[in-house]
Scaffold this motif. Structure first.
Motif, PDB file in Angstrom:
ATOM      1  N   PRO A  69       6.260  -4.307  -4.098  1.00  0.00           N
ATOM      2  CA  PRO A  69       4.824  -4.415  -4.244  1.00  0.00           C
ATOM      3  C   PRO A  69       4.227  -5.738  -4.952  1.00  0.00           C
ATOM      4  N   ALA A  89      -3.597   2.663  -2.347  1.00  0.00           N
ATOM      5  CA  ALA A  89      -2.429   2.438  -1.429  1.00  0.00           C
ATOM      6  C   ALA A  89      -1.267   2.181  -1.168  1.00  0.00           C
ATOM      7  N   LEU A  90      -0.549   1.877  -2.540  1.00  0.00           N
ATOM      8  CA  LEU A  90       0.875   1.883  -2.112  1.00  0.00           C
ATOM      9  C   LEU A  90       0.875   4.019  -2.720  1.00  0.00           C
ATOM     10  N   VAL A 145       8.488  -0.332   1.830  1.00  0.00           N
ATOM     11  CA  VAL A 145       7.488  -0.026   1.664  1.00  0.00           C
ATOM     12  C   VAL A 145       7.329  -1.437   0.843  1.00  0.00           C
ATOM     13  N   SER A 162       4.226  -5.280   0.163  1.00  0.00           N
ATOM     14  CA  SER A 162       3.268  -6.243   0.545  1.00  0.00           C
ATOM     15  C   SER A 162       2.501  -6.604   1.436  1.00  0.00           C
ATOM     16  N   ASP A 163       1.765  -6.694   1.921  1.00  0.00           N
ATOM     17  CA  ASP A 163       1.372  -7.233   3.436  1.00  0.00           C
ATOM     18  C   ASP A 163       1.537  -8.639   2.592  1.00  0.00           C
ATOM     19  N   ASP A 211      -0.044   5.830  -1.454  1.00  0.00           N
ATOM     20  CA  ASP A 211      -1.062   6.888  -0.656  1.00  0.00           C
ATOM     21  C   ASP A 211       0.825   6.398   0.551  1.00  0.00           C
ATOM     22  N   ALA A 212       1.227   5.395   0.631  1.00  0.00           N
ATOM     23  CA  ALA A 212       2.867   4.707   1.352  1.00  0.00           C
ATOM     24  C   ALA A 212       3.555   5.619   0.271  1.00  0.00           C
ATOM     25  N   ASP A 237      -3.261  -3.377  -4.969  1.00  0.00           N
ATOM     26  CA  ASP A 237      -3.447  -2.148  -4.419  1.00  0.00           C
ATOM     27  C   ASP A 237      -2.762  -0.693  -4.673  1.00  0.00           C
ATOM     28  N   HIS A 241       3.146  -1.467   4.941  1.00  0.00           N
ATOM     29  CA  HIS A 241       2.671  -2.949   4.585  1.00  0.00           C
ATOM     30  C   HIS A 241       1.386  -2.384   3.837  1.00  0.00           C
ATOM     31  N   VAL A 242       1.389  -3.511   3.054  1.00  0.00           N
ATOM     32  CA  VAL A 242       0.095  -2.512   2.341  1.00  0.00           C
ATOM     33  C   VAL A 242      -0.011  -3.329   1.133  1.00  0.00           C
TER      34      VAL A 242
END
Length: 173
Positions: free
Chosen positions: A77, A123-124, A98, A100-101, A126-127, A120, A115-116
């Motif tokens: 992340p 969002a992480l 998983v 970071s965007d 949830d992923a 966040d 990508h999160v």
């Protein structure tokens, strides 16, 4: 290598890698029903602690390869990345990520990872829950990631560098 399913973190536990974001996301994911461990490989100023967190510190290459192969997914992340080797190492061993965007991740694994948004934790979380629960998603992302990683060879990098240098030399005349 491990008895329980796990997600994997590999890297320096430094602020730019956002271990604090992962720690918050991890707590949210576990509260949301995630039944897996988080295996942390790496050292640094920001250790990740909490229920289900297994800190291994540094490990040898053979152990790391086994962890990559056995993990449900790699988690990265970060706020900032150079090239981002761990997601590609995971990809070559059949493990999705998983991430970071970030531009570097979109360049190397464009549609081959979840990508999160950086920073966040919701969002992480949830992923993390999503990838741990969905074997078909993991298989699909792993196959796409492997194909993307297979295209990133030293030969391809040398050809691209040579072309860029030739273009720059031609433009300077």
């Amino acid at each position: 290598m491990r008895d329980r399913p796990f997600l994997l973190w590999v890297g320096a536990l430094e602020p730019r890698k956002a271990p604090d974001v992962l720690a918050r996301a991890w707590a949210l994911a576990r509260a949301g029903g995630l039944d897996a461990d988080l295996v942390v490989v790496g050292e640094g100023r920001r250790p990740i602690r909490g229920p289900g967190v297994v800190a291994l510190g540094r490990v040898d290459d053979r152990t790391l390869a086994g962890l990559y192969r056995d993990a449900l997914a790699l988690v990265a992340p970060s706020w900032l990345e150079g090239f981002g080797f761990p997601p590609l190492e995971a990809a070559l061993l059949g493990t999705p990520s998983v991430l970071s965007d970030l531009a570097v991740h979109r360049e190397t694994l464009p549609d081959a990872a979840l990508h999160v948004a950086p920073g966040d934790p919701r969002a992480l979380a949830d992923a993390l829950v999503r990838i741990a629960a969905d074997a078909a998603l993991r298989e699909d992302l792993a196959a796409r990631a492997r194909a993307a990683a297979d295209r990133l060879t030293w030969e391809a990098a040398a050809r691209a560098t040579r072309a860029a240098l030739a273009d720059a030399a031609g433009a300077s005349r």
